[in-house]
Design an enzyme around this catalytic site. Structure first.
Site, PDB file in Angstrom:
ATOM      1  CD  GLU A  22      30.202  -4.934 -23.252  1.00 50.00           C
ATOM      2  OE1 GLU A  22      30.116  -3.787 -22.786  1.00 50.00           O
ATOM      3  OE2 GLU A  22      29.957  -5.955 -22.617  1.00 50.00           O
TER       4      GLU A  22
ATOM      5  CB  SER B 113      25.635  -6.198 -13.700  1.00 50.68           C
ATOM      6  OG  SER B 113      25.247  -6.499 -15.009  1.00 50.68           O
TER       7      SER B 113
ATOM      8  N   GLY C  79      31.822  -1.176 -15.025  1.00 49.43           N
ATOM      9  CA  GLY C  79      30.896  -1.347 -13.899  1.00 49.43           C
ATOM     10  C   GLY C  79      29.464  -1.036 -14.297  1.00 49.43           C
TER      11      GLY C  79
END
Lengths: 379, 316
Positions: free
Chosen positions: A248, A133, A131
């Site tokens: 990521e 944006s 979570g």
């Protein structure tokens, strides 16, 4: 001047063995469904496949055995990842938990959090989403406004996240929220692991332009989560989330999203194919081979304990451009109508429509090049 | 990796920097004196005992400093002749193919050239030609009657391609450094160019292309160190050269763009790098040449076979 110091990738001694075991696993377990699901496969959700993969020991490979992990080496895991992606295996369901959330819990989480989540994640049964944006916080992530207020009963979460990939199939969200009222920018942010079945959480899918439902908007209305849901240090959320972003951005998924199309183009071609098709294959293979060298270098640097933040940005930028350009280059040379029901035409159509997202997710091209520019000392 | 690579690179970096702008007549004696020629000759045979990764590192620096000499060609020919037990004398360069312009042909005492797939040591007479930057690329009339066959299996086009990839890695890094330095100093609209996002994004992309060629050069060197020249490294060299050609196209254009007019002047050193790279794109196989070879190889392997072969090659 050398911005990308090449790190030697010393393949593990058992590399060939790992590949052949995994290929045997895939032959037995990879669903023979719609070939379009092989493209961009790390956002293809298939819980049944994830569970089989977990059972076979290919999820949470680096994690301690006490949490269901397998204590393998980073480069062994890298080999497994690139094999799964090259084969177009549907790894989307567990991908984020395995790549980011699990490692984050091992680094910052409490014993309780590790025990609660990691075994399920390693089994390919517990899924996580990220979570970050919000409606008014995209590339400017430091402007997030979703809030956490500490009460006697726990933390009270209010606000909204958006573009959250996989929230609709995930059990928990690792959210970056403002835990200090009135704080600004990077200060006063914390990370919380929020169970998505908590009352007050609403997950609403957003249909993408291709008709897919990968990402979602997630609403929090007076969501009460336990004190123990805070991950790491209160107020250190920005630093923790940034470290997570390096994970990521550094993996082989940033150049292999379109690989299924290259493999199919090769299979649909022969020695008598027109020279422009042969040339396109040659060019794509050259770029793919180069990206693989770069990706392996990043993996090796990461495995040695260093932080390849700029190198990862370089590979993501170049990889995204490559996997976006591939469907356009293929379309320019093959005699295929996008209405055709061939595997090639269907993969092509799918990737033409999906690829615009590749340089948006995980940091836009502009943000990524900004990171590279910072690494070069320009900002 | 050779244990001596770091010291070797420091020495080369300093020497090549000193030789920047020097012509062949001035540079070659210094390079000979430094003893680079025996880089790939085993220690047991009196050489440096280096590997292809060492050669890649040296050629990268040669590219970065715009070295105007056939150093890579000389190192490779010395290695080939030593491996064949042939006594080398003077400068020996290498012809990409029989009809192709030969790098520094006029300065060579002899040339290694392939005929009917076999390498030969051969003499010839040179008709002068020049690369864009003015380096000798001579048309040779070979004297095949006195040619000596060499028992060494390699494709000269691939060997030249490998050298040009490594030089490109260095030249792009050199152009990147010039771009960063220039844009950090040049003030327009009241601030350095490097503070403009549009300029930052262009320089970042130049860095990305430079990084790609550096990794490609290393990947090709790794393949050579695993299996030597020939079939075991052809795909890697082909892919690296094709990727380098793509990077030159993008990288040179960006380097010039961010420099503005100053980069287009004779006095500013950018052209020493970019004009060399312009020539290298057509040396050692152009885009069509290598893309057909790679494409046919991939088709022969098949879609899954491509992946299996690429991974197998780096697993060992």
């Amino acid at each position: 001047m050398q911005t990308f110091a090449v790190h030697p990738f010393k393949a593990p001694k058992n590399a060939a063995e790992i590949r052949s075991e995994l290929r045997a696993f895939l032959a037995a377990n990879q669903p023979n469904d719609d070939p379009v699901r092989r493209a961009n496969c790390w956002t293809t959700f298939d819980p049944q496949f994830s569970k089989a993969l977990g059972k076979a020991g290919y999820v949470g490979m680096l994690w301690p055995k006490e949490y269901g992990g397998h204590e393998r080496s980073p480069l062994e895991r890298y080999i497994v990842l690139e094999e799964l992606l090259a084969a177009g295996a549907p790894v989307g369901a567990h991908w984020i938990a395995d790549r980011q959330t699990g490692p984050l819990l091992l680094r910052y989480g409490t014993q309780e959090q590790r025990e609660k989540y990691l075994p399920g994640m390693a089994a390919g049964e517990t899924y996580a989403c990220i979570g970050l944006s919000e409606p008014n916080s995209g590339s400017d992530l430091a402007s997030v406004r979703t809030s956490a207020r500490r009460t006697d009963d726990g933390w009270l979460i209010n606000g909204q996240k958006v573009w959250t990939t996989g929230a609709h199939i995930s059990h928990a969200m690792l959210a970056l929220v403002r835990s200090e009222e009135g704080s600004e920018r990077q200060q006063g942010l914390s990370q919380f692991l929020i169970d998505l079945d908590t009352p007050g959480v609403t997950v609403r899918p957003i249909m993408d332009m291709f008709g897919g439902q990968d990402f979602n908007e997630v609403f929090f209305e007076d969501v009460l989560i336990p004190h123990g849901a805070l991950v790491g240090v209160q107020g250190e959320g920005w630093k923790q989330a940034t470290a997570e972003l390096a994970l990521e951005r550094s993996g082989p998924e940033r150049y292999l999203s379109s690989h299924a199309l290259l493999a199919e183009l090769i299979d649909a071609s022969g020695p008598d194919s027109p020279p422009e098709i042969v040339a396109t294959i040659g060019r794509l293979v050259a770029e793919m081979w180069t990206l693989r060298q770069m990706s392996m270098s990043v993996a090796a640097k990461l495995a040695s304990g260093e932080d390849p933040v700029v190198e990862a940005a370089v590979v993501k930028d170049l990889g995204n451009s490559f996997e976006q350009e591939m469907p356009l280059l293929v379309q320019a040379v093959v005699d295929a109508d996008l209405a055709d029901n061939t595997t090639l035409a269907r993969l092509l159509s799918s990737l033409l429509q999906n690829s615009p997202s590749f340089s948006l997710r995980g940091g836009t091209r502009e943000i990524i090049r900004g990171i590279i520019a910072r690494g070069l000392g320009l900002r | 990796m050779s244990e001596n690579r770091k010291a070797l690179c420091e020495m080369a970096d300093g020497l090549f920097a000193d030789l920047r702008g020097a012509d062949f007549a001035a540079a070659w004696p210094k390079l000979e004196e430094a003893g680079f020629g025996s880089l790939l000759v085993p220690e047991a045979d009196g050489g440096f005992g280096g590997d292809w990764g060492d050669l890649a590192a040296i050629m990268r620096l040669a590219g970065m400093h715009a070295l105007a000499a056939p150093l890579g060609e000389h190192i490779i020919t010395t290695h080939v002749l030593s491996a064949c037990g042939v006594e080398a004398s003077g400068l020996v360069t290498i012809a990409p193919s029989q009809g192709a312009p030969v790098p520094w042909g006029r300065h060579a005492d002899q040339i290694i050239c392939a005929r009917e797939g076999e390498l030969h040591l051969v003499s010839g007479s040179a008709e002068h030609g020049e690369s864009p930057v003015g380096e000798p690329r001579d048309s040779i009339t070979y004297d095949w009657n006195a040619a000596k066959p060499l028992a060494y299996s390699a494709d000269p086009i691939a060997l030249i391609a490998f050298l040009r990839v490594c030089q490109t890695a260095g030249a792009l890094d050199g152009a990147l450094k010039l771009a960063i330095d220039y844009c950090s100093q040049r003030v327009q609209f009241g601030k350095p160019l490097s503070k403009f996002q549009a300029v930052q994004q262009s320089i970042a992309l130049l860095a990305v292309e430079a990084a790609a060629v550096n990794c490609a050069a290393q990947g090709a060197a790794d393949a050579l160190d695993r299996g030597g020249p020939g079939h075991a490294s052809e795909l890697e060299i082909a892919a690296a050269k094709l990727r380098a050609n793509i990077a030159i196209k993008t990288g040179s254009a960006l380097a010039h763009q961010v420099h503005g007019a100053i980069g287009f002047t004779r006095d500013y050193p950018l052209h020493e790098l970019t004009r060399r790279m312009m020539g290298w794109r057509s040396e050692g196989g152009n885009d069509t040449y290598w893309s057909q070879i790679i494409g046919m190889q991939a088709i022969g392997w098949g879609g899954a076979g491509l992946w299996h072969n690429l991974t197998q090659r780096t697993d060992s």
